[in-house]
Design an enzyme around this catalytic site. Sequence first.
Site, mmCIF file in Angstrom:
data_model
loop_
_atom_site.group_PDB
_atom_site.id
_atom_site.type_symbol
_atom_site.label_atom_id
_atom_site.label_comp_id
_atom_site.label_asym_id
_atom_site.label_seq_id
_atom_site.Cartn_x
_atom_site.Cartn_y
_atom_site.Cartn_z
ATOM 1 N N GLY A 135 14.004 91.882 57.096
ATOM 2 C CA GLY A 135 15.276 92.457 56.669
ATOM 3 C C GLY A 135 15.852 91.651 55.513
ATOM 4 O O GLY A 135 15.419 91.758 54.365
ATOM 5 N N LYS A 169 17.157 98.112 54.504
ATOM 6 C CA LYS A 169 18.329 98.679 55.201
ATOM 7 C C LYS A 169 19.248 99.375 54.190
ATOM 8 O O LYS A 169 18.763 99.868 53.183
ATOM 9 C CB LYS A 169 19.035 97.600 56.021
ATOM 10 C CG LYS A 169 18.049 96.862 56.938
ATOM 11 C CD LYS A 169 18.704 96.041 58.003
ATOM 12 C CE LYS A 169 17.621 95.395 58.858
ATOM 13 N NZ LYS A 169 18.141 94.634 59.984
ATOM 14 N N GLU A 224 18.661 99.535 65.093
ATOM 15 C CA GLU A 224 19.970 99.975 64.569
ATOM 16 C C GLU A 224 20.115 101.480 64.722
ATOM 17 O O GLU A 224 21.196 101.992 64.984
ATOM 18 C CB GLU A 224 20.102 99.526 63.101
ATOM 19 C CG GLU A 224 20.354 98.021 63.006
ATOM 20 C CD GLU A 224 19.814 97.354 61.750
ATOM 21 O OE1 GLU A 224 19.527 98.043 60.758
ATOM 22 O OE2 GLU A 224 19.668 96.109 61.780
ATOM 23 N N ASN A 280 12.286 95.743 54.969
ATOM 24 C CA ASN A 280 13.239 96.804 55.322
ATOM 25 C C ASN A 280 14.554 96.466 54.631
ATOM 26 O O ASN A 280 15.275 95.570 55.069
ATOM 27 C CB ASN A 280 13.404 96.833 56.856
ATOM 28 C CG ASN A 280 14.487 97.808 57.285
ATOM 29 O OD1 ASN A 280 15.005 98.579 56.471
ATOM 30 N ND2 ASN A 280 14.835 97.788 58.564
ATOM 31 N N GLU A 296 10.696 93.815 67.413
ATOM 32 C CA GLU A 296 11.923 93.229 66.874
ATOM 33 C C GLU A 296 12.912 92.992 68.012
ATOM 34 O O GLU A 296 13.620 93.922 68.417
ATOM 35 C CB GLU A 296 12.558 94.181 65.852
ATOM 36 C CG GLU A 296 11.666 94.501 64.672
ATOM 37 C CD GLU A 296 12.477 94.903 63.444
ATOM 38 O OE1 GLU A 296 12.295 94.251 62.421
ATOM 39 O OE2 GLU A 296 13.303 95.834 63.521
ATOM 40 N N SER A 320 14.969 87.905 61.707
ATOM 41 C CA SER A 320 15.240 86.629 61.034
ATOM 42 C C SER A 320 13.970 85.892 60.611
ATOM 43 O O SER A 320 13.903 84.668 60.673
ATOM 44 C CB SER A 320 16.118 85.725 61.919
ATOM 45 O OG SER A 320 17.363 86.349 62.172
ATOM 46 N N GLY A 356 19.097 89.831 62.103
ATOM 47 C CA GLY A 356 20.268 89.525 61.282
ATOM 48 C C GLY A 356 21.136 88.414 61.857
ATOM 49 O O GLY A 356 22.264 88.209 61.417
ATOM 50 N N HIS A 390 14.013 102.096 64.625
ATOM 51 C CA HIS A 390 14.633 100.779 64.439
ATOM 52 C C HIS A 390 15.804 100.639 65.427
ATOM 53 O O HIS A 390 16.494 101.609 65.710
ATOM 54 C CB HIS A 390 15.116 100.634 62.989
ATOM 55 C CG HIS A 390 15.501 99.220 62.668
ATOM 56 N ND1 HIS A 390 16.713 98.688 63.036
ATOM 57 C CD2 HIS A 390 14.814 98.222 62.058
ATOM 58 C CE1 HIS A 390 16.757 97.419 62.651
ATOM 59 N NE2 HIS A 390 15.617 97.108 62.057
HETATM 60 P P1 13P Z 1 16.482 90.444 59.516
HETATM 61 O O1 13P Z 1 15.199 89.925 58.921
HETATM 62 O O2 13P Z 1 17.603 90.520 58.546
HETATM 63 O O3 13P Z 1 16.828 89.721 60.788
HETATM 64 O O4 13P Z 1 16.178 91.970 59.950
HETATM 65 C C1 13P Z 1 15.053 92.272 60.672
HETATM 66 C C2 13P Z 1 14.919 93.735 60.758
HETATM 67 O O5 13P Z 1 15.703 94.416 61.404
HETATM 68 C C3 13P Z 1 13.817 94.369 60.011
HETATM 69 O O6 13P Z 1 13.679 95.705 60.354
#
Ligand code: 13P
Length: 255
Positions: free
Chosen positions: A237, A11, A101, A9, A171, A216, A177, A99
């Site tokens: 991510g 983002k 976010e 992803n 997640e 992560s 993140g 997601h």
């Molecule tokens: P990170 O791997 O940066 O923690 O993000 C995970 C994520 O939100 C994937 O959709």
Amino acid sequence: MRQKFVAGNWKMHGSKASVEALMAGLIKQADQAGAAKIAVCPPSLYIDQVVTALRNAGCENIAVGAQNMTTEPDSGAFTGEVSARMLKDVGCEFVILGHSERRAMFAETNEVVAEKVKTALENDLTPILCIGETLAEREAGKLEAVISEQVEAVLSVVGIDAFAKIVIAYEPVWAIGTGKTASADQAQEVHAFIRGQLAKSNPQVAEKVVIQYGGSMKPVNAQELMAQPDIDGGLIGGASLKAEDFIAICQAAGA
Ligand code: 13P
């Protein structure tokens, strides 16, 4: 036996130049990625560039997904939105939906997410349905209630059989993140809970559902996480923006 599935992803990251460089790196190493299914999910604007790069290179083992879409399936007066039909048209096989976010920053409710999952399925896109709890919810002992509600909202709209065509990404919001990964045991416990939740409706379907872990995940922790019996891959991510790291995670899926 479920095939492992690793998706990146990206983002809201990238430019034409960085996408070109990242795709060149991925294409170069794609044949070392192992047996896992692989997808990348760029920002919508760059999907066409990614699909074209893969096609020009004859690279067939990397699929493409989007990060969001609207509930409206086709076209119409929905300024700023992207539809399932458009995503299919430009070559997407997957779409990330719900997601955290989007839930937190763009007010996507369980009901909206369920509607999007239905629209994606009706348009032959495989949804990657994201679910997960916040730290406050976990600490308040609400983990299972939150997860159940998120699963149930979709189940009540599309039915259990549709889950054979849905990928779930667990997640934990507190791991996204932050560099704080859920331990392999913590993640396995929730993955088993999710599968158990689905098994109440249909054990055969539950056994088939691919459940990715996201939060992560890096080359250093990927193998231990994906070795757990109910962890069938990763939604990556930050580490998906570096070709070597992403490919290393794909390799760890097969290890
Ligand atoms: P990170 O791997 O940066 O923690 O993000 C995970 C994520 O939100 C994937 O959709």
